[in-house]
Design a protein around this motif. Structure first.
Motif, PDB file in Angstrom:
ATOM      1  N   LEU A   8      22.723  15.102 -27.815  1.00  0.00           N
ATOM      2  CA  LEU A   8      23.113  16.483 -28.071  1.00  0.00           C
ATOM      3  C   LEU A   8      24.198  16.895 -27.084  1.00  0.00           C
ATOM      4  O   LEU A   8      24.193  16.463 -25.927  1.00  0.00           O
ATOM      5  N   GLU A  12      24.738  22.426 -27.742  1.00  0.00           N
ATOM      6  CA  GLU A  12      23.556  22.296 -28.592  1.00  0.00           C
ATOM      7  C   GLU A  12      22.282  22.454 -27.761  1.00  0.00           C
ATOM      8  O   GLU A  12      21.324  23.095 -28.197  1.00  0.00           O
ATOM      9  N   CYS A  13      22.281  21.897 -26.559  1.00  0.00           N
ATOM     10  CA  CYS A  13      21.116  22.023 -25.671  1.00  0.00           C
ATOM     11  C   CYS A  13      20.866  23.484 -25.325  1.00  0.00           C
ATOM     12  O   CYS A  13      19.733  23.971 -25.398  1.00  0.00           O
ATOM     13  N   GLU A  71      10.632  20.547 -26.345  1.00  0.00           N
ATOM     14  CA  GLU A  71      10.601  19.631 -27.470  1.00  0.00           C
ATOM     15  C   GLU A  71      10.344  20.408 -28.745  1.00  0.00           C
ATOM     16  O   GLU A  71       9.555  21.350 -28.758  1.00  0.00           O
ATOM     17  N   TRP A  78      12.550  14.863 -34.397  1.00  0.00           N
ATOM     18  CA  TRP A  78      12.285  15.634 -33.183  1.00  0.00           C
ATOM     19  C   TRP A  78      13.575  15.884 -32.425  1.00  0.00           C
ATOM     20  O   TRP A  78      14.571  15.199 -32.617  1.00  0.00           O
ATOM     21  N   THR A  79      13.519  16.872 -31.529  1.00  0.00           N
ATOM     22  CA  THR A  79      14.601  17.193 -30.625  1.00  0.00           C
ATOM     23  C   THR A  79      13.990  17.420 -29.251  1.00  0.00           C
ATOM     24  O   THR A  79      12.956  18.066 -29.129  1.00  0.00           O
ATOM     25  N   SER A  80      14.645  16.892 -28.228  1.00  0.00           N
ATOM     26  CA  SER A  80      14.153  17.003 -26.864  1.00  0.00           C
ATOM     27  C   SER A  80      15.309  17.419 -25.963  1.00  0.00           C
ATOM     28  O   SER A  80      16.401  16.859 -26.057  1.00  0.00           O
ATOM     29  N   ARG A 145      18.421  14.888 -26.821  1.00  0.00           N
ATOM     30  CA  ARG A 145      18.513  13.915 -27.907  1.00  0.00           C
ATOM     31  C   ARG A 145      17.801  14.467 -29.125  1.00  0.00           C
ATOM     32  O   ARG A 145      16.870  15.246 -29.017  1.00  0.00           O
ATOM     33  N   SER A 146      18.238  13.960 -30.252  1.00  0.00           N
ATOM     34  CA  SER A 146      17.620  14.351 -31.500  1.00  0.00           C
ATOM     35  C   SER A 146      17.423  13.106 -32.341  1.00  0.00           C
ATOM     36  O   SER A 146      18.304  12.236 -32.391  1.00  0.00           O
ATOM     37  N   SER A 148      16.239  11.843 -36.269  1.00  0.00           N
ATOM     38  CA  SER A 148      15.935  12.272 -37.633  1.00  0.00           C
ATOM     39  C   SER A 148      15.851  11.046 -38.530  1.00  0.00           C
ATOM     40  O   SER A 148      16.421   9.996 -38.245  1.00  0.00           O
TER      41      SER A 148
END
Length: 151
Positions: A8, A12-13, A71, A78-80, A145-146, A148
């Motif tokens: 990301l 975005e973060c 998260e 997921w996205t972290s 990070r993401s 999908s």
């Protein structure tokens, strides 16, 4: 099923942090890590939160280097996001009044903002002044990070 992983951007973060209110705060003392669940409100480059006296607060006062992890999960991935930053306490005095008020105004927008920070496994002594502490995590850097599904 395979997953697609991507880094990301800082923007975005920050966007995710501004719309998230629950995370895990990590601090360290003498090489021993400690992780605690917190509610927070993110604005600018600061995650604002609230706590009562205890291990987390003691450790952050001794070593201001902390990390905040958030998260988001969904059925498709997921996205972290991780903040590497520094603990800043906002004492109840004139010098820090604006930061305390900002923290309170951002946090109180959620109905249960005080729950995690005010719960204790043991009874606290009655004090002449409220023991709660407003603080912030000043973001020195953010990363994320993401993942999908790659269908």
């Amino acid at each position: 099923m395979s997953m697609h992983l991507r880094e990301l951007s800082p923007n975005e973060c920050y966007e995710i942090l501004e719309h998230t209110r629950f995370g895990h705060l990590a601090c360290c003392k003498n090489g021993q890590p400690y992780i605690a669940a917190i509610y927070f409100a993110f604005s600018g480059n600061m995650a604002y939160s609230f706590t009562m006296p205890g291990k987390k607060l003691d450790w952050m006062r001794e070593n201001d280097k902390v990390c905040l992890h958030v998260e988001q999960r969904s059925t498709s991935g997921w996205t972290s996001v991780l903040i590497d930053g520094a603990f800043e306490e906002f004492p109840d005095n004139d010098l820090w009044r604006d930061e305390r008020m900002k923290a309170w105004s951002l946090l109180q927008a959620q109905p249960d903002w005080w729950e995690i920070g005010s719960l204790s496994t043991h009874e606290l002594p009655v004090l002449s002044e409220p023991p709660h502490v407003f603080y912030g995590i000043l973001a020195h850097s953010v990363s994320g990070r993401s993942a999908s599904r790659a269908d």
